[in-house]
Design an enzyme around this catalytic site. Structure first.
Site, PDB file in Angstrom:
ATOM      1  N   ARG A 126       4.047  14.014  -7.333  1.00  0.00           N
ATOM      2  CA  ARG A 126       3.998  13.234  -8.573  1.00  0.00           C
ATOM      3  C   ARG A 126       2.640  13.405  -9.249  1.00  0.00           C
ATOM      4  O   ARG A 126       1.623  13.614  -8.575  1.00  0.00           O
ATOM      5  CB  ARG A 126       4.191  11.752  -8.283  1.00  0.00           C
ATOM      6  CG  ARG A 126       5.357  11.433  -7.397  1.00  0.00           C
ATOM      7  CD  ARG A 126       5.719   9.977  -7.495  1.00  0.00           C
ATOM      8  NE  ARG A 126       4.824   9.094  -6.749  1.00  0.00           N
ATOM      9  CZ  ARG A 126       5.123   7.816  -6.503  1.00  0.00           C
ATOM     10  NH1 ARG A 126       6.241   7.291  -6.973  1.00  0.00           N
ATOM     11  NH2 ARG A 126       4.288   7.050  -5.820  1.00  0.00           N
TER      12      ARG A 126
ATOM     13  N   ASP B 290       9.043   4.778   7.814  1.00  0.00           N
ATOM     14  CA  ASP B 290       8.797   6.008   8.563  1.00  0.00           C
ATOM     15  C   ASP B 290       7.915   6.997   7.793  1.00  0.00           C
ATOM     16  O   ASP B 290       7.699   8.115   8.258  1.00  0.00           O
ATOM     17  CB  ASP B 290      10.139   6.671   8.934  1.00  0.00           C
ATOM     18  CG  ASP B 290      11.007   6.953   7.712  1.00  0.00           C
ATOM     19  OD1 ASP B 290      10.509   6.771   6.574  1.00  0.00           O
ATOM     20  OD2 ASP B 290      12.169   7.347   7.890  1.00  0.00           O
TER      21      ASP B 290
ATOM     22  N   GLY C 213       2.696   3.509   1.513  1.00  0.00           N
ATOM     23  CA  GLY C 213       3.303   3.629   2.835  1.00  0.00           C
ATOM     24  C   GLY C 213       3.825   5.023   3.124  1.00  0.00           C
ATOM     25  O   GLY C 213       4.100   5.366   4.281  1.00  0.00           O
ATOM     26  N   ARG C 214       4.007   5.790   2.064  1.00  0.00           N
ATOM     27  CA  ARG C 214       4.478   7.177   2.263  1.00  0.00           C
ATOM     28  C   ARG C 214       3.948   8.108   1.184  1.00  0.00           C
ATOM     29  O   ARG C 214       4.387   9.249   1.076  1.00  0.00           O
ATOM     30  CB  ARG C 214       5.995   7.209   2.305  1.00  0.00           C
ATOM     31  CG  ARG C 214       6.666   6.520   1.121  1.00  0.00           C
ATOM     32  CD  ARG C 214       8.156   6.690   1.192  1.00  0.00           C
ATOM     33  NE  ARG C 214       8.817   5.822   0.222  1.00  0.00           N
ATOM     34  CZ  ARG C 214      10.101   5.884  -0.038  1.00  0.00           C
ATOM     35  NH1 ARG C 214      10.851   6.774   0.565  1.00  0.00           N
ATOM     36  NH2 ARG C 214      10.646   5.068  -0.916  1.00  0.00           N
TER      37      ARG C 214
ATOM     38  N   ASP D   6       7.549   4.875  -9.830  1.00  0.00           N
ATOM     39  CA  ASP D   6       8.333   4.493  -8.639  1.00  0.00           C
ATOM     40  C   ASP D   6       9.830   4.431  -8.922  1.00  0.00           C
ATOM     41  O   ASP D   6      10.460   3.372  -8.865  1.00  0.00           O
ATOM     42  CB  ASP D   6       7.822   3.171  -8.053  1.00  0.00           C
ATOM     43  CG  ASP D   6       6.575   3.394  -7.205  1.00  0.00           C
ATOM     44  OD1 ASP D   6       5.931   4.439  -7.385  1.00  0.00           O
ATOM     45  OD2 ASP D   6       6.254   2.545  -6.363  1.00  0.00           O
TER      46      ASP D   6
ATOM     47  N   ASP E  26       4.103  -4.330  -7.574  1.00  0.00           N
ATOM     48  CA  ASP E  26       3.516  -3.131  -6.975  1.00  0.00           C
ATOM     49  C   ASP E  26       4.140  -1.866  -7.571  1.00  0.00           C
ATOM     50  O   ASP E  26       3.675  -0.762  -7.284  1.00  0.00           O
ATOM     51  CB  ASP E  26       3.699  -3.133  -5.449  1.00  0.00           C
ATOM     52  CG  ASP E  26       5.135  -3.335  -5.021  1.00  0.00           C
ATOM     53  OD1 ASP E  26       5.730  -4.355  -5.403  1.00  0.00           O
ATOM     54  OD2 ASP E  26       5.686  -2.464  -4.330  1.00  0.00           O
ATOM     55  N   ASN E  27       5.161  -2.020  -8.400  1.00  0.00           N
ATOM     56  CA  ASN E  27       5.759  -0.858  -9.062  1.00  0.00           C
ATOM     57  C   ASN E  27       5.428  -0.831 -10.553  1.00  0.00           C
ATOM     58  O   ASN E  27       6.068  -0.115 -11.314  1.00  0.00           O
ATOM     59  CB  ASN E  27       7.279  -0.865  -8.869  1.00  0.00           C
ATOM     60  CG  ASN E  27       7.667  -0.593  -7.425  1.00  0.00           C
ATOM     61  OD1 ASN E  27       6.887  -0.017  -6.665  1.00  0.00           O
ATOM     62  ND2 ASN E  27       8.856  -1.012  -7.031  1.00  0.00           N
TER      63      ASN E  27
ATOM     64  N   ARG F 109      -1.752   0.262  -9.726  1.00  0.00           N
ATOM     65  CA  ARG F 109      -0.675  -0.679 -10.044  1.00  0.00           C
ATOM     66  C   ARG F 109      -1.222  -2.085 -10.261  1.00  0.00           C
ATOM     67  O   ARG F 109      -2.347  -2.380  -9.838  1.00  0.00           O
ATOM     68  CB  ARG F 109       0.297  -0.727  -8.844  1.00  0.00           C
ATOM     69  CG  ARG F 109       0.908   0.613  -8.541  1.00  0.00           C
ATOM     70  CD  ARG F 109       1.011   0.880  -7.036  1.00  0.00           C
ATOM     71  NE  ARG F 109       1.332   2.302  -6.816  1.00  0.00           N
ATOM     72  CZ  ARG F 109       2.560   2.793  -6.844  1.00  0.00           C
ATOM     73  NH1 ARG F 109       3.572   1.966  -6.996  1.00  0.00           N
ATOM     74  NH2 ARG F 109       2.779   4.076  -6.700  1.00  0.00           N
TER      75      ARG F 109
ATOM     76  N   GLY G  64       0.830  -1.207   0.000  1.00  0.00           N
ATOM     77  CA  GLY G  64       0.000   0.000   0.000  1.00  0.00           C
ATOM     78  C   GLY G  64       0.856   1.245   0.000  1.00  0.00           C
ATOM     79  O   GLY G  64       2.086   1.183   0.054  1.00  0.00           O
TER      80      GLY G  64
HETATM   81  P1  AMP Z   1       9.138   0.481  -3.255  1.00  0.00           P
HETATM   82  O1  AMP Z   1       9.550  -0.888  -3.747  1.00  0.00           O
HETATM   83  O2  AMP Z   1      10.263   1.366  -2.868  1.00  0.00           O
HETATM   84  O3  AMP Z   1       8.238   1.141  -4.250  1.00  0.00           O
HETATM   85  O4  AMP Z   1       8.308   0.291  -1.893  1.00  0.00           O
HETATM   86  C1  AMP Z   1       7.623  -0.878  -1.528  1.00  0.00           C
HETATM   87  C2  AMP Z   1       6.625  -0.609  -0.439  1.00  0.00           C
HETATM   88  O5  AMP Z   1       7.259  -0.083   0.721  1.00  0.00           O
HETATM   89  C3  AMP Z   1       5.527   0.355  -0.780  1.00  0.00           C
HETATM   90  O6  AMP Z   1       4.353  -0.100  -0.164  1.00  0.00           O
HETATM   91  C4  AMP Z   1       6.005   1.638  -0.171  1.00  0.00           C
HETATM   92  O7  AMP Z   1       4.942   2.519   0.124  1.00  0.00           O
HETATM   93  C5  AMP Z   1       6.668   1.159   1.085  1.00  0.00           C
HETATM   94  N1  AMP Z   1       7.714   2.059   1.580  1.00  0.00           N
HETATM   95  C6  AMP Z   1       8.936   2.276   1.058  1.00  0.00           C
HETATM   96  N2  AMP Z   1       9.632   3.162   1.789  1.00  0.00           N
HETATM   97  C7  AMP Z   1       8.837   3.522   2.825  1.00  0.00           C
HETATM   98  C8  AMP Z   1       8.976   4.397   3.956  1.00  0.00           C
HETATM   99  N3  AMP Z   1      10.093   5.082   4.177  1.00  0.00           N
HETATM  100  N4  AMP Z   1       7.939   4.503   4.804  1.00  0.00           N
HETATM  101  C9  AMP Z   1       6.810   3.802   4.610  1.00  0.00           C
HETATM  102  N5  AMP Z   1       6.614   2.971   3.595  1.00  0.00           N
HETATM  103  C10 AMP Z   1       7.609   2.817   2.702  1.00  0.00           C
HETATM  104 MG    MG Z   2       6.719   1.240  -4.953  1.00  0.00          MG
END
Ligand code: AMP
Ligand code: MG
Length: 486
Positions: free
Chosen positions: A174, A123, A91-92, A261, A251-252, A181, A89
């Site tokens: 963005r 975070d 996350g940020r 992403d 998810d990307n 996704r 989901g």
């Molecule tokens: P990514 O592969 O970097 O696109 O991230 C994978 C998942 O981790 C996604 O659900 C992001 O929202 C979550 N995520 C990555 N970095 C953070 C962060 N610093 N805080 C919270 N969620 C994160």
């Molecule tokens: Mg991502």
């Protein structure tokens, strides 16, 4: 008068509470501007005077919610590095809503705007370094004609963020028609929420793939085939420009076939087909030359997620089948354009394969090779030849290339050279270029970032004062380690 945007709409929010959680971004102290894309601001009809002001700065840092915004974080799941990761989901990332764009509503999303119910161990923040990379690459890819999310702006704050070391926080705004996704579909499918799965698929068809509704047979199979076709085109463009995404988890993967992403991405320096740009990808799953197959793997996962909406498994397999021919055909078309060949003919794949093997053997710089070749249609081949160690093998290849060019009826050297110069960029966002801009930005100097952004917005032009951005990477470039840490 400086006016904030007022025409917010909320199509994704309208899907209902199973799809997202409404919440406010978490403020950051004393924000400042890092960069802006006036081109994106224009597309959104944002008042340039307002974009310079404090209200915009606070809004795009997540410190204020403007009238009309309806902030939310969406839920999705996904496969990460080939394994089912369960619920992920935003996350940020926080979606603020949509503003009207030239071709329809555009979603505006803050990345790094604080904790959400989907932050898991994270975070909710993003650091300045990775935010600058995402901002620059979004705009660079767009200028290269590659489907991508865009970036309106980046703001920074002195708030500390812990990664391998203590860094500072930033927020990228963005922009895309949708941030849905493959993982959104996987989420509702794998959790057995098949009614929501259908609602989501209908939403995507109605807003982005309306022809799938009229297609004979199952509309969801038609959707899978249409997404595959867009993904094939996108990946072919990545390969042709030497772009490595770095984290092609499901998810990307955008349901619209957009590059999204931006994390540990890289444009190739020396050509190495097995190059792995993500330092965290120890198995090399997302190596440059594996991207087309990985895209298929991801499409297969999407197909599996859509099965509850289809008549049988065969329907999904049939919808995926065209990718296997479309992807190589799209890539050969792009490679031929890079070579100045207007048409694809028998034997062209052999011509490009031979070239790629030579380039790999001699670790030839990918971008500089193509740019120099563009000048060799009319000019001398010597600067291209200089890039190779195996000169005779190169000469043999070049003789075949020239013969193939000249065999084209009505061959016009000047026109071909001009076309190649519009196809083979002079400037791409190499790691070391981003790194220099980031180091300067960390010291509060954003002039190099702006200069690089300007060059990347005109990648096919040899702008005065930009020669240093078009040269070979320095020795230290190969030492840069880009990981998932962002
Ligand atoms: P990514 O592969 O970097 O696109 O991230 C994978 C998942 O981790 C996604 O659900 C992001 O929202 C979550 N995520 C990555 N970095 C953070 C962060 N610093 N805080 C919270 N969620 C994160
Ligand atoms: Mg991502």
């Amino acid at each position: 008068m400086s006016l904030p945007p007022s025409a917010w709409t909320h199509r994704f929010a309208g899907l209902g509470p199973a799809f997202h959680t409404g919440l406010r971004p978490t403020p950051l102290p004393v924000p400042h501007w890092v960069g802006q894309s006036p081109a994106v601001a224009r597309e959104l009809g944002l008042d340039p005077a307002w974009m310079q002001g404090d209200e915009a700065l606070q809004a795009f840092t997540g410190n204020t919610v403007l009238p009309g915004m309806r902030p939310l974080a969406s839920v999705y799941s996904g496969h990460q590095f080939g394994h089912w990761a369960g619920q992920l989901g935003d996350g940020r990332a926080i979606l603020l809503g949509e503003l009207p764009g030239p071709q329809g509503p555009l979603e505006i999303q803050l990345k790094g705007a604080g904790l959400t119910p989907y932050s898991r161990m994270g975070d909710g923040r993003a650091v300045l370094r990775s935010s600058i990379r995402e901002f620059l690459c979004s705009e660079a890819m767009h200028a290269l004609g590659i489907p991508t999310s865009r970036a309106l702006c980046v703001t920074g704050s002195p708030a500390p963020v812990r990664r391998e070391e203590i860094e500072t926080a930033a927020v990228v705004t963005r922009v895309a028609p949708s941030f849905i996704r493959f993982g959104h579909f996987e989420h509702f499918s794998h959790s057995g929420q098949h009614e929501q799965l259908r609602t989501l698929a209908d939403f995507v068809i109605d807003h982005f793939y309306p022809v799938c509704r009229e297609a004979p047979g199952n509309p969801y199979a038609a959707l899978l085939e249409a997404v595959s076709a867009r993904t094939a085109e996108m990946v072919a463009q990545w390969q042709a420009v030497g772009f490595c995404h770095g984290v092609m988890n499901t998810d990307n993967m955008s349901i619209l076939g957009l590059t999204i992403d931006y994390g540990p991405f890289q444009f190739l320096d020396a050509f190495n087909p097995a190059h792995v740009c993500n330092h965290s990808d120890t198995g090399g799953r997302y190596a440059y030359n594996r991207q087309p197959n990985i895209a298929y793997w991801n499409l297969f996962a999407l197909g599996q997620a859509l099965l509850p909406l289809m008549d049988d498994q065969q329907q999904a397999l049939d919808a995926l089948e065209p990718y296997k021919a479309l992807m190589p055909a799209a890539l050969q078309r792009r490679m031929n354009a890079k070579l100045g060949l207007a048409r694809v003919e028998d034997g062209d794949s052999e011509l490009t394969d031979t070239l790629m093997k030579l380039m790999a053997a001699d670790a030839v710089d990918f971008t500089i090779f193509w740019r120099r070749l563009s000048h060799a249609v009319v000019g001398s081949l010597e600067p291209v030849r200089d890039l190779f160690l195996q000169r005779e093998a190169f000469d043999a290849w070049a003789a075949r290339w020239r013969a193939r060019l000249q065999a084209h009826p009505g061959f016009d050297a000047d026109a071909t050279q001009a076309q190649m110069r519009r196809t083979n960029p002079q400037i791409v966002l190499r790691n070391h270029l981003g790194e220099v801009a980031i180091q300067r930005a960390k010291q509060g100097d954003f002039s190099e970032l702006a200069r690089l952004q300007n060059a990347l917005e005109h990648p096919f032009e040899a702008l005065p004062g930009h020669d240093d951005l078009a040269g070979f990477p320095p020795d230290w470039a190969s030492q840069i380690e880009i990981s998932c840490s962002s």
